[in-house]
Design an enzyme around this catalytic site. Structure first.
Site, PDB file in Angstrom:
ATOM      1  N   SER A 144       4.463   2.040   5.832  1.00 56.12           N
ATOM      2  CA  SER A 144       3.597   3.209   5.665  1.00 56.12           C
ATOM      3  C   SER A 144       3.661   4.010   6.949  1.00 56.12           C
ATOM      4  O   SER A 144       4.022   3.469   8.007  1.00 56.12           O
ATOM      5  CB  SER A 144       2.151   2.768   5.420  1.00 56.12           C
ATOM      6  N   TYR A 158      -4.985  -3.019   6.226  1.00 58.95           N
ATOM      7  CA  TYR A 158      -3.809  -2.382   5.630  1.00 58.95           C
ATOM      8  C   TYR A 158      -2.834  -1.934   6.722  1.00 58.95           C
ATOM      9  O   TYR A 158      -1.629  -2.186   6.643  1.00 58.95           O
ATOM     10  CB  TYR A 158      -4.255  -1.184   4.783  1.00 58.95           C
TER      11      TYR A 158
HETATM   12  P1  NAD Z   1       0.120   1.145  -7.098  1.00 56.61           P
HETATM   13  O1  NAD Z   1      -1.239   0.521  -7.005  1.00 56.61           O
HETATM   14  O2  NAD Z   1       0.348   2.227  -8.093  1.00 56.61           O
HETATM   15  O3  NAD Z   1       1.235   0.015  -7.301  1.00 56.61           O
HETATM   16  C1  NAD Z   1       1.181  -1.212  -6.640  1.00 56.61           C
HETATM   17  C2  NAD Z   1       1.616  -2.285  -7.628  1.00 56.61           C
HETATM   18  O4  NAD Z   1       1.621  -3.542  -6.942  1.00 56.61           O
HETATM   19  C3  NAD Z   1       0.655  -2.436  -8.820  1.00 56.61           C
HETATM   20  O5  NAD Z   1       1.379  -2.376 -10.034  1.00 56.61           O
HETATM   21  C4  NAD Z   1       0.022  -3.795  -8.606  1.00 56.61           C
HETATM   22  O6  NAD Z   1      -0.298  -4.475  -9.820  1.00 56.61           O
HETATM   23  C5  NAD Z   1       1.127  -4.509  -7.843  1.00 56.61           C
HETATM   24  N1  NAD Z   1       0.606  -5.653  -7.100  1.00 56.61           N
HETATM   25  C6  NAD Z   1      -0.540  -5.739  -6.372  1.00 56.61           C
HETATM   26  N2  NAD Z   1      -0.687  -6.981  -5.885  1.00 56.61           N
HETATM   27  C7  NAD Z   1       0.372  -7.689  -6.307  1.00 56.61           C
HETATM   28  C8  NAD Z   1       0.779  -9.047  -6.139  1.00 56.61           C
HETATM   29  N3  NAD Z   1       0.034  -9.911  -5.432  1.00 56.61           N
HETATM   30  N4  NAD Z   1       1.931  -9.450  -6.702  1.00 56.61           N
HETATM   31  C9  NAD Z   1       2.685  -8.590  -7.430  1.00 56.61           C
HETATM   32  N5  NAD Z   1       2.345  -7.302  -7.652  1.00 56.61           N
HETATM   33  C10 NAD Z   1       1.203  -6.867  -7.087  1.00 56.61           C
HETATM   34  O7  NAD Z   1       0.408   1.674  -5.618  1.00 56.61           O
HETATM   35  P2  NAD Z   1       1.623   2.494  -4.967  1.00 56.61           P
HETATM   36  O8  NAD Z   1       1.009   3.646  -4.269  1.00 56.61           O
HETATM   37  O9  NAD Z   1       2.724   2.715  -5.932  1.00 56.61           O
HETATM   38  O10 NAD Z   1       2.047   1.456  -3.841  1.00 56.61           O
HETATM   39  C11 NAD Z   1       3.337   0.895  -3.754  1.00 56.61           C
HETATM   40  C12 NAD Z   1       3.595   0.525  -2.306  1.00 56.61           C
HETATM   41  O11 NAD Z   1       3.581   1.708  -1.514  1.00 56.61           O
HETATM   42  C13 NAD Z   1       2.527  -0.398  -1.702  1.00 56.61           C
HETATM   43  O12 NAD Z   1       3.159  -1.348  -0.866  1.00 56.61           O
HETATM   44  C14 NAD Z   1       1.696   0.555  -0.881  1.00 56.61           C
HETATM   45  O13 NAD Z   1       1.037  -0.102   0.182  1.00 56.61           O
HETATM   46  C15 NAD Z   1       2.764   1.499  -0.409  1.00 56.61           C
HETATM   47  N6  NAD Z   1       2.278   2.783   0.075  1.00 56.61           N
HETATM   48  C16 NAD Z   1       1.563   3.591  -0.738  1.00 56.61           C
HETATM   49  C17 NAD Z   1       1.101   4.802  -0.241  1.00 56.61           C
HETATM   50  C18 NAD Z   1       0.253   5.722  -1.088  1.00 56.61           C
HETATM   51  O14 NAD Z   1      -0.321   6.658  -0.528  1.00 56.61           O
HETATM   52  N7  NAD Z   1       0.156   5.533  -2.391  1.00 56.61           N
HETATM   53  C19 NAD Z   1       1.395   5.183   1.076  1.00 56.61           C
HETATM   54  C20 NAD Z   1       2.146   4.334   1.873  1.00 56.61           C
HETATM   55  C21 NAD Z   1       2.595   3.147   1.365  1.00 56.61           C
END
Ligand code: NAD
Length: 258
Positions: A144, A158
């Protein structure tokens, strides 16, 4: 030729948000995709969407924080598709009670580290032997922008977990560089996905984030999926140990223009 023709990929967190878009894109680019998520229904619907579009996919229920579950995930992907070339570690959590140094509950810290940091390591740990046996591959982890700069709103667990992902990715990249496996991290800025939905539903919280983004908008999951495709494919053949920043300019800015 499609950019992932003949490749076999696992996408964790593939049932939602960035992982869902990446699973769809990787499949459209010719990969066979194991869509892995703790939300089995979400993973199932993405795998069905890929199959309906003529792609090759199946769903796996996994808890990335659980060692035996990650072992089973990789074993199933290899048994089904016959190898492994790409691992996109996209599963992650961002609990609403993750806050400042003094008010974040220790149990929240533990769970965030278990899923985001340890989960990333466990999936790599299981995938690496399968990738070596398949002649090499590419691992893409999701850190991130908060792995690079302090967040404007406190979320210490986080942030620490994503710092761990970034540092771990660099070290793994060095360890495996001469064995045909590349490893890189993406550092996204705020992306409009279910992960941030609750937080962004509050106009003040939304504005608090938008004010720091030079683009003046949130990113889309598909924009991060395209960054992941670059790192997953041979287009990035000389890239390893890198942090690909896709944050709308956040980390480049000192003061964001009006
Ligand atoms: P999201 O919540 O839409 O998707 C995350 C997915 O991970 C979900 O489908 C959830 O069920 C799954 N998950 C959670 N815990 C789990 C586990 N223990 N085992 C297997 N699956 C699990 O979120 P997103 O925004 O698509 O996030 C994806 C990645 O991007 C994450 O690592 C998040 O930290 C990172 N990220 C997101 C953002 C943002 O602003 N959305 C910014 C930086 C980084």
């Amino acid at each position: 030729m499609a950019r992932l023709d003949g490749k076999i990929a696992i996408v964790t967190g593939g049932g939602s948000g960035i992982g869902r878009q990446a699973a769809l894109l990787f499949a459209a680019e010719g990969a066979s995709v194991a869509v892995a998520d703790i939300d089995a229904a979400g993973a199932g619907s993405v795998a069905e969407e890929i199959s309906a579009a003529g792609g090759n996919a199946f769903a796996i229920a996994v808890d990335v924080a659980d060692e035996s579950s990650t072992r089973e995930m990789v074993a199933q992907a290899v048994a089904t598709f016959g190898g492994l070339h790409v691992l996109f570690n996209c599963a992650g959590i961002f609990p609403s009670d993750d806050g400042g140094v003094l008010d974040t509950p220790p149990a929240t810290w533990d769970r965030v580290m278990a899923v985001n940091a340890k989960g990333t390591w466990l999936c790599c740990r299981e995938a690496l032997p399968a990738m070596l046996a398949s002649g090499g591959g590419s691992i893409v982890n999701v850190a991130s922008f908060v792995a690079l700069v302090g967040a404007a709103t406190a979320q210490v667990a986080y942030t620490a977990s994503k710092g761990a992902v970034l540092a771990f990715t660099r070290e793994m990249a060095v360890e495996y560089a001469r064995r045909g496996i590349r490893a890189n991290a993406i550092c996204p800025g705020p992306i409009a996905t279910p992960l941030l939905a609750e937080l962004l539903a509050d106009p003040a919280q939304r504005q608090r984030r938008l004010v720091h983004i030079p683009f003046g908008r949130l990113g889309e999951a598909a924009e991060i999926a395209r960054a992941a495709l670059f790192l997953a494919s041979d287009d990035s053949s000389f890239v390893t140990g890198s942090a690909l920043v896709a944050d709308g300019g956040i980390t480049a800015a000192y003061v964001t223009p009006e």
